[in-house]
Structure formats: C-alpha cells, structure tokens
Design a protein around this motif. Structure first.
Motif, PDB file in Angstrom:
ATOM      1  N   ALA A  86     -17.194   8.386 -19.489  1.00  0.00           N
ATOM      2  CA  ALA A  86     -16.730   8.966 -18.223  1.00  0.00           C
ATOM      3  C   ALA A  86     -16.801   7.933 -17.094  1.00  0.00           C
ATOM      4  N   CYS A  87     -17.798   7.035 -17.132  1.00  0.00           N
ATOM      5  CA  CYS A  87     -17.863   5.952 -16.133  1.00  0.00           C
ATOM      6  C   CYS A  87     -16.621   5.070 -16.258  1.00  0.00           C
ATOM      7  N   ARG A  88     -16.202   4.817 -17.498  1.00  0.00           N
ATOM      8  CA  ARG A  88     -15.003   4.006 -17.724  1.00  0.00           C
ATOM      9  C   ARG A  88     -13.772   4.694 -17.134  1.00  0.00           C
ATOM     10  N   ILE A  89     -13.639   5.996 -17.355  1.00  0.00           N
ATOM     11  CA  ILE A  89     -12.523   6.765 -16.805  1.00  0.00           C
ATOM     12  C   ILE A  89     -12.566   6.721 -15.275  1.00  0.00           C
ATOM     13  N   GLN A  90     -13.749   6.880 -14.716  1.00  0.00           N
ATOM     14  CA  GLN A  90     -13.898   6.857 -13.264  1.00  0.00           C
ATOM     15  C   GLN A  90     -13.518   5.487 -12.706  1.00  0.00           C
ATOM     16  N   GLN A  98     -11.504   3.233 -14.078  1.00  0.00           N
ATOM     17  CA  GLN A  98     -10.057   3.047 -14.215  1.00  0.00           C
ATOM     18  C   GLN A  98      -9.308   3.816 -13.129  1.00  0.00           C
ATOM     19  N   SER A  99      -9.764   5.017 -12.814  1.00  0.00           N
ATOM     20  CA  SER A  99      -9.151   5.805 -11.756  1.00  0.00           C
ATOM     21  C   SER A  99      -9.295   5.097 -10.418  1.00  0.00           C
ATOM     22  N   ARG A 100     -10.485   4.581 -10.161  1.00  0.00           N
ATOM     23  CA  ARG A 100     -10.720   3.872  -8.902  1.00  0.00           C
ATOM     24  C   ARG A 100      -9.806   2.662  -8.782  1.00  0.00           C
ATOM     25  N   GLU A 101      -9.721   1.874  -9.846  1.00  0.00           N
ATOM     26  CA  GLU A 101      -8.856   0.692  -9.821  1.00  0.00           C
ATOM     27  C   GLU A 101      -7.396   1.068  -9.566  1.00  0.00           C
ATOM     28  N   ARG A 102      -6.927   2.095 -10.273  1.00  0.00           N
ATOM     29  CA  ARG A 102      -5.534   2.531 -10.140  1.00  0.00           C
ATOM     30  C   ARG A 102      -5.255   3.014  -8.721  1.00  0.00           C
ATOM     31  N   ASN A 103      -6.138   3.828  -8.173  1.00  0.00           N
ATOM     32  CA  ASN A 103      -5.895   4.405  -6.851  1.00  0.00           C
ATOM     33  C   ASN A 103      -6.031   3.377  -5.731  1.00  0.00           C
ATOM     34  N   VAL A 104      -6.959   2.448  -5.850  1.00  0.00           N
ATOM     35  CA  VAL A 104      -7.072   1.384  -4.851  1.00  0.00           C
ATOM     36  C   VAL A 104      -5.833   0.498  -4.916  1.00  0.00           C
ATOM     37  N   SER A 105      -5.365   0.228  -6.128  1.00  0.00           N
ATOM     38  CA  SER A 105      -4.157  -0.576  -6.296  1.00  0.00           C
ATOM     39  C   SER A 105      -2.950   0.106  -5.641  1.00  0.00           C
ATOM     40  N   VAL A 106      -2.814   1.405  -5.868  1.00  0.00           N
ATOM     41  CA  VAL A 106      -1.713   2.168  -5.270  1.00  0.00           C
ATOM     42  C   VAL A 106      -1.847   2.153  -3.753  1.00  0.00           C
ATOM     43  N   LEU A 107      -3.052   2.354  -3.260  1.00  0.00           N
ATOM     44  CA  LEU A 107      -3.266   2.353  -1.814  1.00  0.00           C
ATOM     45  C   LEU A 107      -2.884   1.004  -1.204  1.00  0.00           C
ATOM     46  N   LEU A 108      -3.346  -0.074  -1.814  1.00  0.00           N
ATOM     47  CA  LEU A 108      -3.039  -1.403  -1.285  1.00  0.00           C
ATOM     48  C   LEU A 108      -1.550  -1.718  -1.377  1.00  0.00           C
ATOM     49  N   GLU A 109      -0.918  -1.315  -2.471  1.00  0.00           N
ATOM     50  CA  GLU A 109       0.504  -1.588  -2.657  1.00  0.00           C
ATOM     51  C   GLU A 109       1.362  -0.867  -1.622  1.00  0.00           C
ATOM     52  N   HIS A 110       0.942   0.343  -1.260  1.00  0.00           N
ATOM     53  CA  HIS A 110       1.769   1.179  -0.387  1.00  0.00           C
ATOM     54  C   HIS A 110       1.173   1.369   1.004  1.00  0.00           C
ATOM     55  N   LEU A 111       0.180   0.607   1.350  1.00  0.00           N
ATOM     56  CA  LEU A 111      -0.509   0.805   2.620  1.00  0.00           C
ATOM     57  C   LEU A 111       0.445   0.774   3.816  1.00  0.00           C
ATOM     58  N   SER A 112       1.404  -0.106   3.769  1.00  0.00           N
ATOM     59  CA  SER A 112       2.335  -0.199   4.901  1.00  0.00           C
ATOM     60  C   SER A 112       3.278   1.007   4.964  1.00  0.00           C
ATOM     61  N   LEU A 113       3.406   1.740   3.868  1.00  0.00           N
ATOM     62  CA  LEU A 113       4.315   2.894   3.844  1.00  0.00           C
ATOM     63  C   LEU A 113       3.634   4.195   4.234  1.00  0.00           C
ATOM     64  N   ILE A 114       2.302   4.211   4.157  1.00  0.00           N
ATOM     65  CA  ILE A 114       1.553   5.443   4.404  1.00  0.00           C
ATOM     66  C   ILE A 114       1.244   5.535   5.896  1.00  0.00           C
TER      67      ILE A 114
END
Length: 154
Positions: free
Chosen positions: A123-127, A129-145
């Motif tokens: 479950a730590c691994r899943i958590q 991976q989720s954190r990495e994915r969501n931070v990546s999405v946030l950084l990628e789209h920060l200028s759009l949000i």
C-alpha cells in the motif's frame, strides 16, 4: 504502437486533481492519494484476496505497515482480511517457533523488530506511485489551473 501523450494534453488524472482542488478543504494531493488507496484496498479485498502473487508480496513485506493495516481494517471485510493476511501471520508464527525456547530476550526482540519492519508495504508503494503521478500532473498543468483567491471578509 505506443502513442505518446503530448505535453499539456489533459487526461483523467488532470480532471481528478482539478476536482479535488475545487472541493477539498484539505490538501488535494492527499485527497487523491487516499482515493487511490481506497480503490487499491477495495480491489484487493473484492478481486485479489486469493491471488498467490498478492499474498506472496504481502508475506515478503511482513504485511502492511501500521497505517495501511488500519486502512485495511476500516474496510470491514473480516473474511477477506483474514484470507489476505493468513500467509503473513503463519510466516510470523513459524519465525517465532524457530527461536529456541531459551533464546535471549534481545534475540526475541530483534526478531520482533525485523517483523515489525514493513519495508516494501504494497500500500505504501501504491501511495507513493499516486503521489508521483499527481505531483507530475500538477507540475505539468500548473499554468493551466486557475486557483481563485478566497474572498476576504471586510
């Protein structure tokens, strides 16, 4: 043929994060992590409880860490939880049985600490991976949000 996602292209994680940002009174990244963990535990308990690979991974990691074990128990699936943890509990009992009856207290304590170390908690691994994915999405789209500033009472 694998299609590459273009930079700035919006996809489901983007919209999920945007939704969490608009609704959450707490950290939206934490909201997304919790949702990922809830989906993971629901899937494990409903579809993968008898999967030998899942149970083997859980035994190798000495079960779930303390925090994630509590999340599992909150799902209130007694039979699923018992089946899922049976191998890990059996392995722990076998490790204790292998200790000589006259083993020094420090040997017993060391064995207990080794089993308390849940390195590799699935479950730590899943958590993570989720954190990495969501931070990546946030950084990628920060200028759009667009985050509106809270209104200030005067």
């Amino acid at each position: 043929m694998m299609m590459r996602r273009r930079r700035g292209e919006k996809h489901m994680p983007y919209y999920e994060l945007l939704d969490a940002m608009s609704q959450a009174a707490v950290c939206p990244l934490c909201v997304r992590e919790t949702a990922s963990l809830e989906r993971y535990f629901d899937a494990v308990l409903s579809e993968m409880v008898n999967d030998p690979g899942v149970r083997s991974e859980l035994t190798r990691s000495h079960g779930y860490c303390h925090r994630h074990l509590h999340m599992l128990l909150e799902r209130r699936s007694g039979l699923g939880t018992a089946i899922l943890l049976e191998d890990a509990v059996t392995a722990f009992g076998d490790a204790l049985a292998d200790l000589p009856p006259t083993a020094p207290r420090r040997t017993v304590e060391r064995s207990r600490r080794e089993w308390s170390d849940h390195n590799g908690c699935p479950a730590c691994r899943i958590q993570f991976q989720s954190r990495e994915r969501n931070v990546s999405v946030l950084l990628e789209h920060l200028s759009l949000i667009h985050i509106s500033e809270p209104t200030r009472p005067y």
